[in-house]
Design a protein around this motif. Sequence first.
Motif, short mmCIF file in Angstrom:
data_model
loop_
_atom_site.label_atom_id
_atom_site.label_comp_id
_atom_site.label_asym_id
_atom_site.label_seq_id
_atom_site.Cartn_x
_atom_site.Cartn_y
_atom_site.Cartn_z
N MET A 1 0.83 -1.20 0.00
CA MET A 1 0.00 0.00 0.00
C MET A 1 0.87 1.26 0.00
N PHE A 2 1.90 1.30 0.86
CA PHE A 2 2.72 2.49 0.99
C PHE A 2 3.92 2.49 0.05
N PHE A 3 4.35 1.29 -0.40
CA PHE A 3 5.48 1.18 -1.30
C PHE A 3 5.06 0.37 -2.53
N PRO A 4 4.40 1.01 -3.50
CA PRO A 4 3.93 0.29 -4.68
C PRO A 4 5.08 -0.28 -5.49
N LYS A 5 4.86 -1.42 -6.12
CA LYS A 5 5.88 -2.02 -6.96
C LYS A 5 6.12 -1.14 -8.18
N VAL A 6 7.39 -0.97 -8.50
CA VAL A 6 7.74 -0.11 -9.63
C VAL A 6 8.51 -0.90 -10.67
N CYS A 7 8.51 -0.39 -11.89
CA CYS A 7 9.23 -1.00 -13.00
C CYS A 7 10.73 -0.95 -12.71
N GLU A 8 11.41 -2.08 -12.89
CA GLU A 8 12.84 -2.15 -12.62
C GLU A 8 13.66 -1.38 -13.64
N ALA A 9 13.05 -1.00 -14.76
CA ALA A 9 13.78 -0.29 -15.80
C ALA A 9 13.56 1.22 -15.77
N CYS A 10 12.32 1.65 -15.47
CA CYS A 10 12.01 3.10 -15.54
C CYS A 10 11.49 3.69 -14.24
N ASN A 11 11.24 2.83 -13.24
CA ASN A 11 10.78 3.26 -11.90
C ASN A 11 9.35 3.77 -11.85
N ARG A 12 8.58 3.60 -12.91
CA ARG A 12 7.16 3.94 -12.85
C ARG A 12 6.40 2.84 -12.13
N ALA A 13 5.30 3.21 -11.47
CA ALA A 13 4.50 2.22 -10.75
C ALA A 13 3.94 1.19 -11.73
N LEU A 14 3.99 -0.08 -11.33
CA LEU A 14 3.48 -1.16 -12.17
C LEU A 14 1.97 -1.28 -12.03
N ALA A 15 1.32 -1.62 -13.13
CA ALA A 15 -0.11 -1.92 -13.09
C ALA A 15 -0.30 -3.29 -12.46
N ASP A 16 -1.53 -3.61 -12.08
CA ASP A 16 -1.82 -4.87 -11.39
C ASP A 16 -1.42 -6.09 -12.22
N ASN A 17 -1.46 -5.97 -13.55
CA ASN A 17 -1.15 -7.11 -14.40
C ASN A 17 0.29 -7.12 -14.90
N GLU A 18 1.14 -6.25 -14.35
CA GLU A 18 2.53 -6.16 -14.79
C GLU A 18 3.47 -6.72 -13.71
N LEU A 19 4.53 -7.38 -14.16
CA LEU A 19 5.51 -7.96 -13.25
C LEU A 19 6.92 -7.51 -13.66
N ILE A 20 7.71 -7.12 -12.71
CA ILE A 20 9.13 -6.77 -12.87
C ILE A 20 9.33 -5.50 -13.69
N ILE A 21 8.86 -5.50 -14.94
CA ILE A 21 8.98 -4.30 -15.76
C ILE A 21 7.62 -3.99 -16.38
N CYS A 22 7.41 -2.71 -16.71
CA CYS A 22 6.13 -2.31 -17.27
C CYS A 22 6.02 -2.75 -18.73
N THR A 23 4.81 -2.74 -19.23
CA THR A 23 4.55 -3.17 -20.60
C THR A 23 5.34 -2.35 -21.61
N GLN A 24 5.43 -1.05 -21.37
CA GLN A 24 6.15 -0.18 -22.31
C GLN A 24 7.64 -0.52 -22.36
N CYS A 25 8.24 -0.73 -21.21
CA CYS A 25 9.67 -1.07 -21.18
C CYS A 25 9.91 -2.44 -21.79
N ARG A 26 9.01 -3.38 -21.51
CA ARG A 26 9.15 -4.72 -22.11
C ARG A 26 9.14 -4.61 -23.63
N HIS A 27 8.27 -3.77 -24.15
CA HIS A 27 8.17 -3.58 -25.59
C HIS A 27 9.42 -2.90 -26.16
N ASP A 28 10.01 -1.99 -25.36
CA ASP A 28 11.13 -1.18 -25.84
C ASP A 28 12.50 -1.81 -25.62
#
Length: 219
Positions: A1-28
């Motif tokens: 709740m206080f420390f949301p999971k973030v993308c390991e590549a860009c540090n943006r908060a991950l969506a509920d269906n994202e793991l480790i890295i966000c969809t955009q970073c995975r694509h890029d």
Amino acid sequence: MFFPKVCEACNRALADNELIICTQCRHDLPVTNFHFDNTDTVKKVVYGRVKLELATALLHFSKKGAVQQLLHNLKYRGHQHISGFFGRWLGAELKTIDAYNEIEIVIPVPLYKTKLRQRGYNQVEQFGKAIAKALNADYNDTVLIKTKSTKTKVFEGRISRWNDDGAVFAISEDVALRGKHILLVDDIITTGATAEACATELLKIDNIKLSLATMAIAD
């Protein structure tokens, strides 16, 4: 709740269906597709020094890029789950290629004992285990050992690295590996000195075939 999971590549908060890295970073992320294209780029790094049956890298590495951020988080910030993420990704791809399904044993490039104690884990362990599982191969992290500590010299010339480091790897036992197809795994290949040194020792084992897979290759 206080420390949301973030993308390991860009540090943006991950969506509920994202793991480790966000969809955009995975694509890029700069995938190599070497194993699909039969590209010999990784082999060329150690060409003329050791014989590799197969060789691939999942991603291209460049300074200040997303892959550097991911590897830095893996090696120096304790984010070991990145290793398994890369292993599952590459393992799923290698599983679709007949030649890689002939691999029988996966061996990680080892850390020196003091480095292993300091870091608490080998950053390649989960990568190798995930690939071994995908290929229905055994995982062995005891046969290849590092015998002395060396400093990281990422962009130094291959010949000077080889001369400076000397024989820093050794085989502890080889009976179970004779005649097998071995996959050596590492995080990144730059000059090829580490892969070269490990391969030189492994190829002393009778009648083996040796291949290499890494998370990334330096451009």
